[in-house]
Design a protein around this motif. Structure first.
Motif, PDB file in Angstrom:
ATOM      1  N   UNK A 169       5.775  -6.896  -9.665  1.00 15.52           N
ATOM      2  CA  UNK A 169       6.837  -6.587 -10.671  1.00 15.52           C
ATOM      3  C   UNK A 169       6.030  -6.203 -11.951  1.00 15.52           C
ATOM      4  N   UNK A 170       6.545  -5.811 -13.154  1.00 17.16           N
ATOM      5  CA  UNK A 170       5.939  -5.475 -14.310  1.00 17.16           C
ATOM      6  C   UNK A 170       5.095  -6.792 -14.831  1.00 17.16           C
ATOM      7  N   UNK A 171       5.544  -7.914 -14.503  1.00 17.50           N
ATOM      8  CA  UNK A 171       5.043  -9.092 -15.035  1.00 17.50           C
ATOM      9  C   UNK A 171       3.877  -9.829 -14.179  1.00 17.50           C
ATOM     10  N   UNK A 172       3.797  -8.947 -12.785  1.00 13.18           N
ATOM     11  CA  UNK A 172       2.810  -9.580 -12.040  1.00 13.18           C
ATOM     12  C   UNK A 172       1.321  -9.195 -12.409  1.00 13.18           C
ATOM     13  N   UNK A 173       0.534 -10.092 -12.276  1.00 11.51           N
ATOM     14  CA  UNK A 173      -1.047 -10.272 -12.435  1.00 11.51           C
ATOM     15  C   UNK A 173      -1.739  -9.521 -11.518  1.00 11.51           C
ATOM     16  N   UNK A 174      -2.724  -8.653 -12.042  1.00 12.57           N
ATOM     17  CA  UNK A 174      -3.722  -8.162 -10.730  1.00 12.57           C
ATOM     18  C   UNK A 174      -4.415  -9.189 -10.221  1.00 12.57           C
ATOM     19  N   UNK A 175      -4.787 -10.244 -11.025  1.00 13.12           N
ATOM     20  CA  UNK A 175      -5.681 -11.248 -10.450  1.00 13.12           C
ATOM     21  C   UNK A 175      -5.033 -12.178  -9.778  1.00 13.12           C
ATOM     22  N   UNK A 176      -3.610 -11.918  -9.530  1.00 10.67           N
ATOM     23  CA  UNK A 176      -2.875 -12.855  -8.583  1.00 10.67           C
ATOM     24  C   UNK A 176      -2.657 -12.199  -7.246  1.00 10.67           C
ATOM     25  N   UNK A 177      -2.689 -10.851  -6.958  1.00 16.13           N
ATOM     26  CA  UNK A 177      -2.742 -10.059  -5.857  1.00 16.13           C
ATOM     27  C   UNK A 177      -3.861 -10.316  -4.985  1.00 16.13           C
ATOM     28  N   UNK A 178      -3.754 -10.191  -3.626  1.00 15.93           N
ATOM     29  CA  UNK A 178      -4.757 -10.666  -2.827  1.00 15.93           C
ATOM     30  C   UNK A 178      -6.202 -10.280  -3.174  1.00 15.93           C
ATOM     31  N   UNK A 179      -6.153  -8.738  -3.350  1.00 17.86           N
ATOM     32  CA  UNK A 179      -7.552  -8.195  -3.792  1.00 17.86           C
ATOM     33  C   UNK A 179      -8.131  -8.937  -4.964  1.00 17.86           C
ATOM     34  N   UNK A 180      -7.077  -9.354  -5.701  1.00 10.43           N
ATOM     35  CA  UNK A 180      -7.536 -10.045  -7.462  1.00 10.43           C
ATOM     36  C   UNK A 180      -7.922 -11.234  -6.949  1.00 10.43           C
ATOM     37  N   UNK A 181      -7.277 -12.109  -5.982  1.00  6.19           N
ATOM     38  CA  UNK A 181      -7.547 -13.398  -5.572  1.00  6.19           C
ATOM     39  C   UNK A 181      -9.146 -13.433  -4.907  1.00  6.19           C
ATOM     40  N   UNK A 182      -9.321 -12.332  -3.948  1.00  9.08           N
ATOM     41  CA  UNK A 182     -10.767 -12.295  -3.343  1.00  9.08           C
ATOM     42  C   UNK A 182     -11.692 -12.112  -4.400  1.00  9.08           C
ATOM     43  N   UNK A 183     -11.521 -11.381  -5.509  1.00 10.37           N
ATOM     44  CA  UNK A 183     -12.487 -11.087  -6.350  1.00 10.37           C
ATOM     45  C   UNK A 183     -12.548 -12.221  -7.272  1.00 10.37           C
ATOM     46  N   UNK A 184     -11.693 -12.988  -7.658  1.00 16.60           N
ATOM     47  CA  UNK A 184     -11.682 -13.930  -8.549  1.00 16.60           C
ATOM     48  C   UNK A 184     -12.300 -15.400  -7.736  1.00 16.60           C
ATOM     49  N   UNK A 185     -12.090 -15.495  -6.605  1.00 15.70           N
ATOM     50  CA  UNK A 185     -12.531 -16.780  -5.954  1.00 15.70           C
ATOM     51  C   UNK A 185     -13.676 -16.388  -5.114  1.00 15.70           C
ATOM     52  N   UNK A 186     -13.623 -15.940  -3.885  1.00 20.00           N
ATOM     53  CA  UNK A 186     -14.889 -15.597  -3.046  1.00 20.00           C
ATOM     54  C   UNK A 186     -16.033 -14.830  -3.761  1.00 20.00           C
ATOM     55  N   UNK A 187     -15.612 -14.097  -4.638  1.00 24.25           N
ATOM     56  CA  UNK A 187     -16.661 -12.990  -5.400  1.00 24.25           C
ATOM     57  C   UNK A 187     -16.722 -13.609  -6.771  1.00 24.25           C
ATOM     58  N   UNK A 188     -16.321 -14.908  -7.160  1.00 23.61           N
ATOM     59  CA  UNK A 188     -16.548 -15.500  -8.025  1.00 23.61           C
ATOM     60  C   UNK A 188     -16.384 -15.078  -9.533  1.00 23.61           C
ATOM     61  N   UNK A 189     -15.320 -14.124  -9.592  1.00 28.34           N
ATOM     62  CA  UNK A 189     -14.917 -13.307 -10.817  1.00 28.34           C
ATOM     63  C   UNK A 189     -15.978 -12.341 -11.261  1.00 28.34           C
ATOM     64  N   UNK A 190     -16.804 -11.755 -10.125  1.00 26.20           N
ATOM     65  CA  UNK A 190     -18.037 -11.114 -10.721  1.00 26.20           C
ATOM     66  C   UNK A 190     -17.475  -9.611 -11.427  1.00 26.20           C
ATOM     67  N   UNK A 191     -16.456  -9.028 -11.160  1.00 27.57           N
ATOM     68  CA  UNK A 191     -15.911  -8.048 -11.684  1.00 27.57           C
ATOM     69  C   UNK A 191     -15.696  -8.121 -13.038  1.00 27.57           C
ATOM     70  N   UNK A 192     -15.513  -9.175 -13.603  1.00 23.27           N
ATOM     71  CA  UNK A 192     -15.660  -9.578 -15.212  1.00 23.27           C
ATOM     72  C   UNK A 192     -16.750  -9.067 -15.608  1.00 23.27           C
TER      73      UNK A 192
END
Length: 358
Positions: A169-192
């Motif tokens: 939805x319009x209130x959904x966070x990119x970081x909560x989608x599965x690609x975002x979760x993958x980047x935030x957890x297993x990739x340790x947030x490297x894209x930041x």
């Protein structure tokens, strides 16, 4: 039942395979799947658990191998010292003044494995831009906003041993989608920490043009899709080019074209044509995210579509054509100077066919 007779029986009257009820390890929900699908899911979970359990051991072995190789190289240099060659000075990169958006708004249409593959492609894409002599000014990763794949009329293939998340939805966070979760957890947030990268957490593509943090106007955007009627002849500075970020093995036809139509964004397709390639492709003109980007950044560096396409397109898409020409040459008793697979190199190690996007 005779297979020939079974083909004439309506689908709803055909015998169904017995289903079993299992607990989906991802969602925790009870789902009904066939016995074959249940076995596959169990094996997949066991492989993942084994991979996680042996991760530290595998990393330790890899570090030890690197140390041994470095030690061996040092010993060889001591025995056979070579004069140090002066490295040529690397020219500073000159950015191409355009934005490149990866639309990550199709999380509800991908399996967990496909989302993981897409996250890996983002890493290749970033590396390509970082080392380019003419990188895009900005890479922008956006979520779905209020236009998800489901809202466009597409449905995930339920009934298999896969779990698909709810629509964004319009209130959904990119970081909560599965690609975002993958980047935030297993990739340790490297894209930041990636340079020239903007993460648009909320709002999707339409949020890029909305104040107070607008980045570009919708009128300056071009959605790249193989289903467009317009061919992209050159990249223009000041424009924002959009790649559909999805890995789906070609399940969803015209997906990106429909999203662009909903957003009223013009579309274009890459000039994957014999005039530039010197031959026809023997496969669909649907490419992965990192393949499309390799072609685009190849053009910013060379301003030559032929060189750019040879850089980004995998050689297997021309394998059959090359073999046919070679076979024709043998039949005609004339040599062929185009050996199979030599049309261009494949620069994309992580390749999974995408959906309808370029």
């Amino acid at each position: 039942m005779d297979p020939c007779k079974e083909a004439n029986v309506p689908e709803e009257q055909r015998p169904r395979l017995p289903l079993v009820t299992i607990t989906d390890p991802r969602s925790g929900e009870k789902v009904q799947v066939s016995k074959t699908a249940a076995k596959k899911l169990t094996k997949r979970v066991q492989r993942q658990e084994h991979k996680e359990a042996t991760k530290q051991e595998r990393r330790a072995k890899e570090r030890q191998r690197r140390k041994e190789k470095q030690l061996q190289l040092r010993e060889e240099r001591k025995k056979n010292p070579l004069p140090a060659a002066a490295k040529p000075a690397k020219k500073p990169a000159i950015a191409f003044n355009a934005n490149l958006v990866v639309d990550l708004g199709f999380d509800d249409l991908m399996t967990a494995e496909e989302a993981t593959s897409l996250a890996a492609q983002l890493g290749y894409l970033y590396g390509e831009n970082r080392t380019s002599s003419a990188p895009f000014q900005q890479l922008i990763f956006t979520g779905a906003g209020d236009i998800s794949g489901t809202s466009l009329g597409f449905a995930a293939p339920h009934g298999a041993a896969h779990h698909f998340p709810a629509s964004s939805t319009k209130d959904s966070s990119l970081f909560h989608d599965r690609v975002g979760v993958q980047m935030e957890t297993k990739n340790r947030g490297s894209w930041h920490r990636w340079s020239r990268v903007v993460l648009k957490e909320y709002g999707g593509i339409q949020g890029l043009s909305q104040p107070p943090n607008s980045i570009c106007d919708l009128s300056d955007m071009v959605y790249l899709t193989a289903d467009s009627d317009h061919t992209l002849h050159e990249l223009q500075e000041g424009k924002t080019y959009i790649i559909g970020g999805i890995v789906d093995r070609n399940r969803y036809k015209h997906l990106c074209a429909k999203k662009a139509e909903r957003l009223e964004i013009p579309t274009a397709r890459l000039p994957i044509e014999p005039a530039y390639l010197g031959q026809a492709m023997n496969a669909r003109k649907v490419l992965t995210v990192n393949q499309v980007f390799a072609i685009l950044v190849g053009w910013t560096e060379t301003r030559d579509w032929k060189a750019a396409l040879q850089r980004g397109l995998p050689s297997r898409k021309f394998q059959n054509n090359a073999e046919e020409r070679s076979n024709d040459a043998i039949l005609n008793d004339t040599p062929s100077n185009i050996p199979p697979g030599s049309v261009q190199r494949d620069t994309n190690p992580e390749e999974v066919p995408t959906g309808p996007c370029e």
